[in-house]
Enzyme design. Structure first.
Site, mmCIF file in Angstrom:
data_model
loop_
_atom_site.group_PDB
_atom_site.id
_atom_site.type_symbol
_atom_site.label_atom_id
_atom_site.label_comp_id
_atom_site.label_asym_id
_atom_site.label_seq_id
_atom_site.Cartn_x
_atom_site.Cartn_y
_atom_site.Cartn_z
ATOM 1 N N GLN A 141 2.380 2.218 13.181
ATOM 2 C CA GLN A 141 2.504 3.038 11.973
ATOM 3 C C GLN A 141 1.138 3.205 11.322
ATOM 4 O O GLN A 141 0.536 2.227 10.874
ATOM 5 C CB GLN A 141 3.481 2.366 11.004
ATOM 6 C CG GLN A 141 3.642 3.071 9.671
ATOM 7 C CD GLN A 141 4.310 2.187 8.641
ATOM 8 O OE1 GLN A 141 4.123 0.972 8.647
ATOM 9 N NE2 GLN A 141 5.095 2.763 7.754
ATOM 10 N N SER B 52 0.154 -2.955 12.337
ATOM 11 C CA SER B 52 0.738 -3.906 13.288
ATOM 12 C C SER B 52 0.848 -3.255 14.666
ATOM 13 O O SER B 52 1.233 -2.093 14.789
ATOM 14 C CB SER B 52 2.129 -4.342 12.827
ATOM 15 O OG SER B 52 2.080 -4.935 11.560
ATOM 16 N N GLU C 238 12.151 1.142 7.271
ATOM 17 C CA GLU C 238 11.273 -0.015 7.457
ATOM 18 C C GLU C 238 11.749 -1.190 6.612
ATOM 19 O O GLU C 238 11.788 -2.336 7.069
ATOM 20 C CB GLU C 238 9.839 0.345 7.076
ATOM 21 C CG GLU C 238 8.867 -0.830 7.165
ATOM 22 C CD GLU C 238 7.469 -0.472 6.694
ATOM 23 O OE1 GLU C 238 6.515 -1.139 7.141
ATOM 24 O OE2 GLU C 238 7.318 0.457 5.883
ATOM 25 N N GLU D 113 5.569 -5.721 -5.814
ATOM 26 C CA GLU D 113 5.431 -5.028 -7.095
ATOM 27 C C GLU D 113 5.951 -3.596 -7.004
ATOM 28 O O GLU D 113 6.666 -3.115 -7.894
ATOM 29 C CB GLU D 113 3.964 -5.029 -7.537
ATOM 30 C CG GLU D 113 3.424 -6.400 -7.922
ATOM 31 C CD GLU D 113 3.101 -7.286 -6.725
ATOM 32 O OE1 GLU D 113 2.856 -8.483 -6.922
ATOM 33 O OE2 GLU D 113 3.108 -6.776 -5.580
#
Length: 393
Positions: free
Chosen positions: A112, A147, A230, A363
């Site tokens: 991604q 990743s 995701e 957050e």
């Protein structure tokens, strides 16, 4: 309407025609996809049978009982959990036919290309540019925290195609070949010592317009499908009781009575209950997915996943005392997947620190839950209607 009995019959007939013991692994997986038994809720011809998503468990149980190979879902999780549902929803028929089968069989690994050094929590501020030249797009920029980029053949990529409109409206979504000239992958060494993440530099990378996903300038809406999936993939994975982080610490508690204290016992009980609540909530969320696409509720699951992993791994280090501070492997490794339960307590403690960052920071996810789930007033956003090129950076 395909029901459980029909799917069970199909699975048994498939196994009779392709006995796992006498069929090569890749041959078996390709045949399973072609038979519509890969993901049964997908359309016919694309690995599915237009059946309810909930019936996938019927097929999986039959194949598992027969000793059939799986497609190593942890290794190809980005493709399965993020790229595939986005391609299915927004891709052309040609794109679906080209990408979904090798994605599901694991022949092609995906990564991604979303986050950037200056656009992580505020992803819509991304600056990677894609400029149209004839039937191609020329892409320049830098991505980070990618990743599996060192393993991937393909990437889902969002880039800025119009800097003259507000940041959410000038983004386009692409499928990028990681073997193309101009794609450079560099490892990022983490606190664990390994390099599971990467930074990716894109220099004059040419992407055919045929690999654009969705309409030009509509990339933010397309990306929301990816991001929602995701969060479910990270926080809502199917686990048995005491699966995940809570398993090793519970095992240590039972097997090492000399380590127990009253305070740690109370904390472990609290975390065990919370882990079980999160697991059952994940089951309910997956049942809701049967009715459609994942929504913002997945953000809540991912929040709980990150907090629990960090608290449980911290408790495990305390429980083990001095031995909990040991870390068995500081070598620079390039892993194919993250293995939480197969490593020591020190590794789990260090690696869990990334859980509140990857897949959307906690957050940001708190804002999503507040605004989109609870209906609370949105935070003021003074840059919402300002052209991207005029934003302070």
């Amino acid at each position: 309407m395909t029901d459980a009995a029909e799917l069970r019959r199909r699975a048994q007939e498939f196994l009779a025609a392709h006995p796992p013991a006498g069929t090569g692994r890749l041959e078996f997986l390709r045949a399973r996809f072609d038979a519509g038994l890969a993901w049964v809720h997908f359309p016919q011809g694309l690995g599915g049978l237009d059946a309810p998503r909930s019936l996938q468990a019927v097929v999986d149980a039959e194949l598992e009982a027969a000793g059939a190979p799986d497609n190593d879902p942890r290794r190809i999780g980005i493709g399965l959990g993020m790229a595939a549902p986005t391609i299915l929803k927004y891709g052309t028929q040609e794109q679906k036919q080209r990408f979904l089968r090798p994605l599901w069989t694991g022949e092609e690994v995906w990564c991604q290309l979303f986050s950037e050094p200056g656009a992580g929590s505020d992803l819509a501020a991304l600056g990677t540019r894609a400029v149209r030249e004839g039937d191609e797009w020329v892409v320049n920029g830098q991505k980070v925290w990618t990743s599996s980029a060192h393993l991937a053949r393909w990437a889902i990529l969002i880039a800025r195609t119009d800097p003259d409109v507000p940041k959410h409206r000038g983004i386009t979504y692409f499928l990028c070949d990681m073997t193309d000239p101009g794609v450079e992958v560099r490892p990022l060494r983490q606190i664990t010592g390994e390099a599971e993440f990467n930074e990716v530099f894109l220099t004059d990378v040419r992407i055919p317009d045929s690999r654009r996903l969705g309409e030009t300038g509509d990339g933010w809406r397309v990306a929301q499908t990816t991001l929602n999936n995701e969060r479910v993939a990270i926080g809502g994975m199917r686990l048995p009781r005491e699966g995940g982080m809570i398993g090793p610490v519970s095992k240590t508690w039972r097997e090492r009575p000399e380590l127990r204290t009253h305070d740690l016992h109370q904390r472990l009980l609290k975390l065990w209950v919370e882990a079980e609540v999160a697991r059952l909530t994940g089951e309910r969320l997956r049942q809701q997915l049967v009715a459609g696409q994942p929504g913002p509720e997945g953000a809540g699951m991912k929040l709980a996943f990150a907090r629990l992993n960090q608290e449980i791994s911290g408790l495990e280090v305390e429980l083990r005392g001095e031995e909990g501070l040991l870390y068995d492997d500081w070598t620079m490794r390039r892993p194919e997947l993250v293995d939480f339960t197969g490593r020591d307590a020190g590794y789990r403690y260090l690696r869990s620190k990334g859980n509140s960052i990857e897949g959307g920071t906690s957050e940001v996810l708190l804002n999503i839950v507040a605004e989109r789930v609870l209906g609370l007033p949105a935070e003021p956003r003074t840059d919402k209607d300002v052209a991207w090129k005029d934003l302070a950076r």
